[in-house]
Design an enzyme around this catalytic site. Structure first.
Site, short mmCIF file in Angstrom:
data_model
loop_
_atom_site.label_atom_id
_atom_site.label_comp_id
_atom_site.label_asym_id
_atom_site.label_seq_id
_atom_site.Cartn_x
_atom_site.Cartn_y
_atom_site.Cartn_z
N GLU A 52 -26.94 0.92 1.45
CA GLU A 52 -28.30 1.43 1.79
C GLU A 52 -28.97 -0.11 2.35
O GLU A 52 -30.11 0.16 3.42
CB GLU A 52 -29.29 1.95 0.64
CG GLU A 52 -28.78 3.06 0.00
CD GLU A 52 -27.63 2.68 -1.26
OE1 GLU A 52 -26.77 1.89 -0.92
OE2 GLU A 52 -27.76 3.47 -2.11
N CYS A 75 -28.46 3.00 -6.49
CA CYS A 75 -28.38 2.44 -7.80
C CYS A 75 -29.81 1.74 -7.90
O CYS A 75 -30.87 1.73 -7.20
CB CYS A 75 -27.59 1.21 -7.64
SG CYS A 75 -28.10 0.01 -6.86
N SER A 168 20.18 5.43 -2.16
CA SER A 168 18.80 6.18 -1.95
C SER A 168 18.55 5.79 -0.66
O SER A 168 17.36 6.37 -0.22
CB SER A 168 18.12 6.17 -3.13
OG SER A 168 17.52 4.51 -3.08
N ARG A 184 -0.44 2.88 -1.12
CA ARG A 184 -0.29 1.70 -2.02
C ARG A 184 -1.82 1.22 -1.65
O ARG A 184 -2.21 0.24 -2.58
CB ARG A 184 0.76 0.96 -1.66
CG ARG A 184 2.06 1.12 -2.05
CD ARG A 184 3.22 0.21 -1.66
NE ARG A 184 4.48 0.71 -2.27
CZ ARG A 184 5.59 -0.21 -1.88
NH1 ARG A 184 5.45 -1.08 -1.14
NH2 ARG A 184 6.70 0.35 -2.37
N THR A 222 10.19 -2.03 -21.52
CA THR A 222 9.97 -2.00 -23.01
C THR A 222 10.52 -3.41 -23.50
O THR A 222 10.06 -4.16 -24.19
CB THR A 222 10.69 -0.85 -23.58
OG1 THR A 222 10.06 0.19 -22.95
CG2 THR A 222 10.41 -0.90 -24.83
N GLY A 298 8.99 10.90 -15.29
CA GLY A 298 9.01 12.04 -16.70
C GLY A 298 8.03 11.72 -17.79
O GLY A 298 7.69 12.55 -18.17
N1 LIG Z 1 14.83 5.52 -1.49
C1 LIG Z 1 13.39 6.04 -0.90
C2 LIG Z 1 12.24 5.23 -1.69
N2 LIG Z 1 12.36 4.63 -2.68
C3 LIG Z 1 11.75 3.72 -3.38
C4 LIG Z 1 12.09 2.46 -3.96
O1 LIG Z 1 12.59 3.16 -5.43
C5 LIG Z 1 11.17 1.46 -4.05
O2 LIG Z 1 10.06 1.90 -4.86
C6 LIG Z 1 10.92 1.09 -3.00
O3 LIG Z 1 12.11 1.15 -1.97
C7 LIG Z 1 10.20 -0.20 -2.93
O4 LIG Z 1 10.20 -0.42 -1.61
P1 LIG Z 1 9.45 -2.03 -0.93
O5 LIG Z 1 10.75 -2.93 -1.48
O6 LIG Z 1 8.43 -2.36 -1.77
O7 LIG Z 1 9.57 -1.67 0.58
N3 LIG Z 1 11.10 5.57 -1.39
C8 LIG Z 1 10.88 6.67 -0.55
O8 LIG Z 1 9.57 6.64 -0.07
N4 LIG Z 1 11.72 7.08 0.28
C9 LIG Z 1 13.10 6.78 0.14
O9 LIG Z 1 14.09 7.19 0.86
N1 LIG Z 2 -21.58 0.71 -4.04
C1 LIG Z 2 -22.94 1.23 -3.99
C2 LIG Z 2 -23.30 1.63 -5.30
N2 LIG Z 2 -22.57 1.50 -6.45
C3 LIG Z 2 -23.03 1.73 -7.82
O1 LIG Z 2 -23.66 0.06 -8.22
C4 LIG Z 2 -22.46 -0.31 -9.08
C5 LIG Z 2 -21.95 -1.67 -8.41
O2 LIG Z 2 -23.29 -2.52 -8.38
P1 LIG Z 2 -22.76 -4.08 -7.73
O3 LIG Z 2 -21.82 -4.86 -8.85
O4 LIG Z 2 -24.08 -4.77 -7.87
O5 LIG Z 2 -22.36 -3.90 -6.34
C6 LIG Z 2 -21.50 0.66 -9.26
O6 LIG Z 2 -20.85 0.85 -10.38
C7 LIG Z 2 -21.94 1.96 -8.46
O7 LIG Z 2 -22.79 2.60 -9.81
N3 LIG Z 2 -24.67 1.99 -5.52
C8 LIG Z 2 -25.37 2.20 -4.31
O8 LIG Z 2 -26.49 2.40 -4.35
N4 LIG Z 2 -24.79 1.85 -2.80
C9 LIG Z 2 -23.68 1.30 -3.07
O9 LIG Z 2 -23.26 0.98 -1.74
ZN LIG Z 3 -27.15 -0.14 -4.76
#
Ligand SMILES: Nc1c(/N=C/[C@H](O)[C@H](O)[C@H](O)COP(=O)(O)O)[nH]c(=O)[nH]c1=O
Ligand SMILES: Nc1c(N[C@@H]2O[C@H](COP(=O)(O)O)[C@@H](O)[C@H]2O)[nH]c(=O)[nH]c1=O
Ligand SMILES: [Zn+2]
Length: 362
Positions: A52, A75, A168, A184, A222, A298
């Protein structure tokens, strides 16, 4: 243009910033007067001005008597920036369309109330569904304190994630693997199990373009079996956090902390998914992209702690009763215990298809 089109424009502005504003929501704002757009804005980065503010600054004096379309309730509290609803009131805006209220119980409805009391005509709910979906990550995190979890699996047509010898690379195409990087980018952290680190030695970096904020690499391990020579230990391309069980000794942990690796030690022998998620939430991780392996997927399935599943299916047949599949663990005895999901989107990526599905909880 109609009210709907102005709110659609505000949503489009917000949509383009997904992945940049964490831990804040994405927000778009459009200021209109006499059917002319006189200001627009999006929240670009946490700590920077809100949507805003950008729109009102752009309009200046013209904001007086104008109508504001904003995708999230303005906000009214002092965070890192002053309250938007005060600025809206001071600017003389006379009508405000709010797509959806802020889910944050501390603020929900208060900004709307304050603007109404100042005599502004406020309407809530225009394109509410789209606005809520856009901030599903933020809303989930604010309401649960846990990261929004996306599970990702890449399988052949017959559901395999590797051959029986463990090979794979690659099942899915380069286009699909590039698409994974987009996902990602829109998550604060990427998680894999230690077996994936041992088997694939992955980099787990976000390779969409050079200036993106690197996602944190989280390893479930783990007994802390991650090889010290692994890329995620040695490359310093992104933060690496390893979650370990209570039985790992502090001297073994020191080998990793000396290399700048953050160790999160649970107070139980194993790693309960919910405890691990609340640790990550406390550390500011609002969204988590879980890439496997099968044991990890899993356990997320068993503990029902995820909000979305992204499945890539390559038109390849691998075969082999010993070839691994995407979700391992104990599994279920009866088919009616299977978890049902809703398919949200199916699309073709290169030769593969990508399915986005949402679990139907409760
Ligand atoms: N084996 C395959 C995958 N395999 C994913 C792997 O387990 C591993 O998470 C990624 O290779 C990590 O990637 P990077 O090193 O960050 O580029 N993932 C896919 O989407 N396709 C496949 O064929
Ligand atoms: N990004 C956003 C809002 N985000 C609100 O404000 C909080 C973040 O506040 P601050 O840490 O000051 O940026 C966030 O947790 C959410 O509740 N609000 C809005 O009016 N407009 C905006 O564009
Ligand atoms: Zn705001």
């Amino acid at each position: 243009m109609s009210d709907l089109q102005f709110m659609e424009l505000a949503l489009t502005l917000a949509k383009e910033t997904v992945g940049q504003t964490s831990p804040n929501p994405v927000v778009g704002a459009v200021l209109v007067k006499n059917n002319q757009v006189i200001g627009l804005g999006a929240h670009l980065k946490a700590g920077e001005p809100h949507a805003e503010v950008h729109a009102i600054r752009m309009a200046g004096e013209k904001a007086k008597g104008a109508t504001l379309y904003v995708t999230l309730e303005p906000c009214h509290h002092f965070g890192r920036t002053p309250p938007c609803c005060d600025l809206i009131i001071q600017s003389g805006i006379q009508k405000v369309y709010v797509a959806t209220q802020d889910p944050n119980a501390l603020v929900s409805g208060k900004g709307i109330e304050k603007m109404k009391q100042a005599g502004i005509d406020v309407e809530v709910g225009l394109l509410e569904e789209e606005a809520r979906k856009l901030n599903q990550v933020f809303f989930h995190f604010i309401q649960t304190g846990l990261p929004y979890v996306t599970l990702k699996a890449a399988v052949s047509l017959d559901g395999k994630t590797a051959t029986y010898t463990g090979e794979s690379q690659w099942i899915t195409s380069r286009a699909s693997r590039q698409d994974v990087h987009h996902f990602r980018h829109t998550h604060d952290a990427i998680l894999v199990g230690v077996n994936t680190v041992i088997k694939d030695d992955p980099r787990l970096t976000v390779r969409v373009s050079d200036e993106v904020k690197p996602a944190v690499r989280v390893i479930l391990d783990t007994s802390l079996r991650t090889p010290l020579g692994a890329k995620i230990i040695q490359d310093h391309e992104a933060p690496t956090w390893i979650v370990v069980g209570s039985e790992v000794t502090s001297e073994w942990i020191r080998h990793f902390t000396d290399l700048g690796i953050k160790i999160i030690q649970m107070n139980s022998k194993h790693i309960p998914i919910q405890d691990m998620l609340s640790h990550l939430g406390e550390l500011g991780i609002t969204s988590l992209f879980v890439e496997g392996g099968a044991e990890v997927l899993g356990s997320f399935l068993k503990e029902r702690h995820f909000q979305r599943v992204i499945t890539y299916i390559a038109p390849k047949l691998i075969g082999g009763s010993g070839a691994p599949t995407s979700f391992a663990g104990d599994g279920i005895a009866n088919i009616d215990e299977a978890l049902s999901l809703e398919i949200e989107e199916v699309c073709q990526i290169g030769p593969d298809i990508r399915i986005v599905s949402i679990p139907k909880w409760g």
